[in-house]
Design a protein around this motif. Structure first.
Motif, short mmCIF file in Angstrom:
data_model
loop_
_atom_site.label_atom_id
_atom_site.label_comp_id
_atom_site.label_asym_id
_atom_site.label_seq_id
_atom_site.Cartn_x
_atom_site.Cartn_y
_atom_site.Cartn_z
N PRO A 186 0.85 -1.19 0.00
CA PRO A 186 0.00 0.00 0.00
C PRO A 186 0.89 1.25 0.00
O PRO A 186 1.98 1.23 0.59
CB PRO A 186 -0.77 -0.10 1.32
N ASN A 187 0.45 2.25 -0.70
CA ASN A 187 1.15 3.55 -0.69
C ASN A 187 2.45 3.65 -1.47
O ASN A 187 3.14 4.66 -1.38
CB ASN A 187 1.43 4.01 0.74
N VAL A 188 2.82 2.60 -2.20
CA VAL A 188 4.04 2.72 -3.00
C VAL A 188 3.79 3.56 -4.25
O VAL A 188 4.74 3.99 -4.90
CB VAL A 188 4.64 1.36 -3.44
N SER A 191 -1.60 3.40 -7.69
CA SER A 191 -2.66 4.19 -8.35
C SER A 191 -2.07 5.36 -9.10
O SER A 191 -2.47 5.66 -10.23
CB SER A 191 -3.65 4.73 -7.32
N SER A 192 -1.11 6.01 -8.48
CA SER A 192 -0.49 7.17 -9.12
C SER A 192 0.14 6.76 -10.45
O SER A 192 -0.03 7.45 -11.46
CB SER A 192 0.58 7.79 -8.21
N LEU A 193 0.85 5.63 -10.45
CA LEU A 193 1.49 5.19 -11.69
C LEU A 193 0.46 4.78 -12.73
O LEU A 193 0.56 5.14 -13.91
CB LEU A 193 2.46 4.03 -11.42
N ILE A 236 -9.06 -0.32 -5.04
CA ILE A 236 -9.90 -0.24 -3.86
C ILE A 236 -8.99 -0.01 -2.66
O ILE A 236 -8.24 -0.88 -2.29
CB ILE A 236 -10.67 -1.54 -3.61
N ARG A 237 -9.04 1.12 -2.12
CA ARG A 237 -8.14 1.37 -0.99
C ARG A 237 -8.62 2.60 -0.24
O ARG A 237 -8.73 3.67 -0.78
CB ARG A 237 -6.73 1.59 -1.49
N ARG A 238 -8.94 2.43 0.96
CA ARG A 238 -9.17 3.59 1.85
C ARG A 238 -8.64 3.19 3.20
O ARG A 238 -9.19 2.36 3.88
CB ARG A 238 -10.65 3.97 1.93
N TRP A 300 11.22 8.38 -7.00
CA TRP A 300 12.63 8.70 -7.19
C TRP A 300 12.86 10.21 -6.98
O TRP A 300 13.97 10.63 -6.65
CB TRP A 300 13.08 8.24 -8.58
N ASP A 301 11.82 10.98 -7.13
CA ASP A 301 11.93 12.44 -6.91
C ASP A 301 12.20 12.77 -5.44
O ASP A 301 12.76 13.83 -5.13
CB ASP A 301 10.62 13.12 -7.35
N ALA A 302 11.81 11.84 -4.56
CA ALA A 302 11.92 12.13 -3.13
C ALA A 302 13.27 11.73 -2.55
O ALA A 302 13.47 11.75 -1.34
CB ALA A 302 10.79 11.42 -2.39
P1 GDP Z 1 -0.96 2.95 -3.80
O1 GDP Z 1 -1.57 2.69 -2.48
O2 GDP Z 1 0.17 2.02 -4.06
O3 GDP Z 1 -1.93 3.00 -4.92
O4 GDP Z 1 -0.27 4.39 -3.73
P2 GDP Z 1 -0.81 5.81 -4.23
O5 GDP Z 1 -0.68 5.93 -5.70
O6 GDP Z 1 -2.16 6.05 -3.63
O7 GDP Z 1 0.27 6.76 -3.58
C1 GDP Z 1 0.43 6.82 -2.19
C2 GDP Z 1 1.04 8.14 -1.84
O8 GDP Z 1 2.33 8.27 -2.41
C3 GDP Z 1 0.22 9.32 -2.34
O9 GDP Z 1 0.24 10.31 -1.36
C4 GDP Z 1 0.97 9.78 -3.58
O10 GDP Z 1 0.82 11.14 -3.84
C5 GDP Z 1 2.40 9.44 -3.20
N1 GDP Z 1 3.22 9.18 -4.37
C6 GDP Z 1 2.94 8.35 -5.39
N2 GDP Z 1 3.93 8.39 -6.32
C7 GDP Z 1 4.85 9.25 -5.88
C8 GDP Z 1 6.12 9.71 -6.38
O11 GDP Z 1 6.58 9.32 -7.44
N3 GDP Z 1 6.80 10.60 -5.63
C9 GDP Z 1 6.32 11.05 -4.45
N4 GDP Z 1 7.07 11.92 -3.81
N5 GDP Z 1 5.14 10.66 -3.95
C10 GDP Z 1 4.41 9.77 -4.64
#
Ligand code: GDP
Ligand code: GDP
Length: 442
Positions: A186-188, A191-193, A236-238, A300-302
């Motif tokens: 979770p949180n990696v 969804s964002s990708l 699905i994630r909350r 990788w930006d972080a």
């Molecule tokens: P998921 O649970 O794997 O689907 O993760 P999410 O896509 O919901 O991302 C979890 C958190 O990580 C969110 O707050 C995003 O904004 C953050 N996040 C996702 N990708 C990146 C990234 O490439 N760089 C940074 N700094 N934050 C990211």
């Protein structure tokens, strides 16, 4: 698609290699660098009426020089049964039917493989009478040929082609939709990708963790026109509803379901955390399920970067995931979009490796080189002998090795062969399966 494999089986001296050489149109034995060693090339590719075939002369497979003759023949027949699409069973019209012929015919008949009974050395029509006794074998109507005089060879190749399933057009390739699972803790950033790849914000289907749907599928057409079905396990994630710990566990379950129906798994790792135990677990599932994989180091930006940050990180990934050191690792930011454009092309590459076929001839040449470079292990005076290798299937590439004694195929030597194959054929991003079959005992 690999060529269909046609095995030529039969007693010594019935004319197998004569046939083989006539069909191949040239004498094909190659002299190795080692003085005095002639290795007959026992494979050849031929084309008949537009159909490409690979012929194997099983008589050339050196099973075991000190073995009794009948046992050798049985083994050759067995190898043919296990690997060939069509078997041509050669007999000799001049010597007539022998007990060995009957024995091998029994094996072939029971195998239910398509078999063509060939009576060779019928050099003249006047000798056709000599064929009748071969009906006794119960392998259908015998075909008369004269390999030496090149009579009936075309009919035989045609009969072979008639037994093959129709050649499939390339339509399957064109219609292919790559099943692409986006997995990770979770949180990696799954969804964002996914959203980045889709180029848009998708609406969330559900806010409740633990809904019955395990993943959300979205069809994506890439820049090259390739199609991908993205299986997003993060749909699905909350977090609010479920505690962190169980959410992690739950995410592994979801990952398994997604991995089982994918071709390629994109395993996301959080650059800030490095490889965690949970990542290793998911990687292990991908490997065990035999899926192609790409590791994405996200966020990788972080990361504060110095000169070799990326290389150091890559090394850490391979150290942590030793069993998966064949996987490409890409570094990107789903947030900024940096290098996200490399994801789909990397998936294409590993998919190609995952579904790649190596022709049997080439495979055995490489095996010969590998065993010449590092001799197979021996134990109690008995040395491992690998007679023959063939690629049984793709997705992932699966190879069957026929050996004299399974127990002699130690882990280290298997690993050596795997590395040798990877060095020669690439196979990046795909696991390889090695199946070891013993062939001296009946
Ligand atoms: P998921 O649970 O794997 O689907 O993760 P999410 O896509 O919901 O991302 C979890 C958190 O990580 C969110 O707050 C995003 O904004 C953050 N996040 C996702 N990708 C990146 C990234 O490439 N760089 C940074 N700094 N934050 C990211
Ligand atoms: P293999 O051991 O089954 O590979 O047999 P070879 O191809 O080495 O042939 C054995 C012998 O049979 C050789 O002397 C060939 O010249 C001979 N031979 C092969 N085909 C024919 C044929 O069609 N007619 C005749 N008369 N002799 C043949």
């Amino acid at each position: 698609m690999a060529n269909p494999l046609i095995a030529i089986v039969g007693r010594p001296n019935v004319g197998k290699s004569t046939f083989f050489n006539k069909v191949a149109g040239r004498r094909i034995s190659i002299v190795e660098d080692t003085p005095g060693v002639t290795r007959d090339r026992i494979y050849t590719d031929v084309e008949w009426q537009g159909r490409k075939l690979t012929l194997i002369d099983t008589g050339g497979i050196d099973i075991h020089s000190d073995d009794v003759f009948l046992r050798q023949m049985r083994q050759q027949a067995q190898i043919a049964i296990e690997t060939a699409d069509v078997i041509c069973f050669f007999t000799d019209g001049r010597t007539g039917l022998t007990d060995e012929d009957r024995d091998v015919a029994n094996l072939l008949r029971r195998s239910k493989k398509p078999v063509i009974l060939v009576v060779n050395k019928i050099d003249h029509i006047s000798q056709n009478d000599q064929m009748y006794e071969f009906y006794e074998l119960g392998l259908g109507e015998p075909m008369a040929i004269s390999a030496a005089n090149m009579m009936g060879l075309g009919d035989l190749l045609q009969a072979v082609c008639d037994l093959l399933p129709p050649q499939d057009e390339d339509s399957e390739e064109e219609n292919h939709v790559m099943q692409l699972a986006v997995v990770g803790r979770p949180n990696v950033g799954k969804s964002s990708l996914t959203n980045r790849l889709l180029g848009q914000e998708r609406s969330m289907v559900s806010d409740i963790a633990g809904t019955t749907r395990d993943a959300i599928d979205t069809l994506l057409v890439g820049p090259d026109g390739n199609r991908y079905n993205i299986i997003d396990t993060a749909g699905i994630r909350r977090k609010s509803q479920v505690e962190d710990e169980s959410l992690e566990k739950y995410s592994v379950l979801r990952a398994i379901a997604a991995i089982q129906r994918c071709d390629v798994a994109l395993l996301l790792i959080d650059a800030r955390d490095g490889v965690t135990e949970q990542d290793t677990k998911i990687a292990g599932i991908i490997h065990d399920e035999g899926r192609a994989a790409v590791i994405v180091v996200n966020k990788w930006d972080a990361i504060e970067k110095e000169t070799n940050t990326m290389e150091t990180f890559r090394k850490e990934v391979y150290d942590a995931l030793k069993f998966m050191d064949y996987v490409p690792v890409i570094f990107l930011s789903a947030k900024t979009g940096q290098r996200v454009n490399t994801v789909l092309s990397t998936c294409d590459q590993v998919w190609a490796q995952w579904s790649k076929r190596i022709p049997t001839g080439v495979l055995n040449d490489v095996l010969a080189d590998a065993t010449a470079d590092v001799q197979p292990p021996a134990q109690n005076g008995r040395r491992l002998k690998i007679f023959y290798v063939t690629q049984q299937s793709v997705c992932p590439p699966t190879f069957v090795f026929f050996v004299n004694d399974e127990k002699l195929m130690h882990f280290a030597y298997k690993r050596y062969l795997e590395n040798y194959f990877r060095k020669t054929f690439d196979f990046s991003g795909t696991p390889l399966r090695f199946v070891i079959r013993e062939r001296t005992k009946e």
